[in-house]
Design a protein around this motif. Structure first.
Motif: not given
Lengths: 331, 331
Positions: B52, B103, B115, B119, B131, B176
């Motif tokens: 993070s 993430l 981000f 990715e 993520h 996730k």
């Protein structure tokens, strides 16, 4: 500035109820007192129980250090006023299953008086009880230059080392002796960039112009012994490291434990910038650091400032005790 | 007010070196980057690594959550500016021994962009990566009353729950899915009594008169949606508890996890007073609290204020993961 309270007279009481709520799995408050104790006090059976405390306004001290491997109970008084001997005595009486009791007292006249009165009363009841007095502040009085030797942030190192040693089964006399050696090898110096004020009050505790820094402040709003312009974190670290290193003639012969303590409203970013400057200076001086802490451990309400503590690790067991586990929430 | 820094352009860099110094037994910094990673990254072998990060100014977020049972690495950008996709990508590349990478992104446009770029690049390299986007802020826009859904303090609950689940061996797709369910059941609302300012700057981020409180502030100095007089901690708790409880129609059917988050210069005493008021209101409402935290978890530099987060524990495993051990220093 407005603060999140309800009213001044109830704020300590309400905040202690808040502590008991947030940490209810491990801590409980003795109703209508300043006492926060471990829920599992039975685990102190046959061992030495440690009790500390003092005025409020230093949160998370001391309730944040109640837990396995640290204190068995803390006693909080009103803001900047120690708890009464009667309440300290009440906390001691909760320790009946412990073999012995050690009081950890910060060196302020009123604190010492109340704790020793409680100790005396408990002794008359047959408790095996003794105390150590923490006096790590190496700042000096303006004028006389006499060392003030108040008990400040280093007290938390004493909680941790003696707490771990007590959990290991050390006796009261062993703990007292160890505590006195730790205290003799520990020094703290604090600075303020802004005095802050007592929660619920509007008056600053002392006056400091913008851009000025006060050296050797206390944790009860006592002004320092010298005011000078603030130049930089590095300059400040240099001043504090030099003064603390000068307290001992054999600092390079041993490893060091250091504590960087935010006094209330100092951000974590500032604390880490200062930590980095301290690191570089100690490296330049050839001083080995074996243990490090940074955070808000012993505050002075919302003071903007920082203190630096050095503990010379003359006994290798002290490092082991510093590194031992604890479930106290503020360590 | 003067702050303990050296100069504005180096402050993030120097503070990250300070973090690595203070926590050197567990954390290390990748030189000249915003990356703080676990020293023992090999323990993520065969498991999902969590990364993070975001702008600086929210300390101890996110480096304070790097450790066993939480994040594998954090990436810090400049103050209130997310790290570049290149640096996030560099952090991902350190996770080669992990089976997969997740993430955890706070829902701000620039954060999401950087981000997701990283990715995408990592995917092209063959990384199994995905993520979650945290959007716990339930405050509304002034005027439109549209929910802003920024990612704020609840992000730390996501770090903790997914971190513990990842350590237990859960797969990327399981994490996730769990993350999205946690996020869907989480709401946060923040208030400021004083906007604070960016460290090293002199301008307040927004104007708020003495005695006024701003509801629905962000963590980057964004003003709230409504300003009203501050009455008391209890009144404030009442406002926040009601608004958060109204976000869900089945809050009484499950246990709750709550987080009281100091935004920077709010004292621990205030946080605990507010916690006590929250406790009393939840009790009156018949809402069961199974997990509680209070402290400075996700700050906005030195803002005076507080946020309250509610996570409805729809799955009992979430509580287990919240209570699991971690050695990250800020949990």
């Amino acid at each position: 500035m407005t603060q999140i309270i309800n009213n001044k007279q109830d704020m300590v009481d309400q905040s202690l109820d808040g502590v008991a709520f947030i940490h209810k799995h491990r801590l409980e408050r003795v109703a209508k007192t300043g006492i926060i104790k471990r829920r599992d006090l039975q685990s102190v059976r046959g061992k030495v129980a440690l009790i500390s405390g003092g005025g409020s306004g230093h949160e998370p001290a001391h309730f944040g250090y109640v837990g396995a491997g640290m204190l068995s109970a803390s006693v909080s008084g009103p803001v900047f006023v120690p708890p009464s001997s009667a309440e300290i005595y009440q906390a001691i009486q909760l320790m009946k299953e412990a073999s012995e009791v050690l009081l950890i007292i910060k060196n302020f006249e009123a604190d010492v008086r109340e704790f020793l009165l409680a100790e005396k009363k408990a002794k008359q009841d047959g408790f095996l009880i003794d105390h150590v007095i923490v006096d790590d502040d190496c700042s000096v009085e303006e004028g006389s230059l006499k060392k003030r030797r108040r008990g400040v942030a280093g007290t938390v190192f004493v909680h941790k080392i003696l707490g771990a040693a007590a959990a290991e089964g050390k006796s009261l006399s062993e703990l007292k002796e160890m505590g006195e050696e730790v205290i003799a090898n520990m020094n703290t110096l604090g600075v303020a960039l802004h005095s802050g004020k007592i929660t619920g009050e509007t008056k600053e505790l002392f006056q400091l112009s913008e851009g000025q820094i006060s050296f050797g402040i206390g944790i009860h709003g006592e002004a320092g012994y010298r005011v000078e312009p603030f130049y930089s974190s590095e300059y400040l670290a240099n001043e504090l490291v030099n003064k603390l290193a000068a307290q001992s003639d054999d600092i390079k012969a041993h490893d060091l434990a250091i504590m960087i303590n935010g006094l209330g409203s100092t951000t974590a970013m500032e604390q880490f910038i200062f930590a980095n400057d301290v690191q570089r200076l100690l490296q330049l001086e050839g001083i080995q650091v074996a243990f490090r802490k940074a955070g808000n451990f012993m505050t002075s309400t919302n003071m903007a400032g920082i203190s630096l503590s050095f503990l010379i690790l003359k006994d290798t067991s002290w490092l082991t005790y510093l590194e031992a586990g604890t479930d106290s929430f503020a360590w």
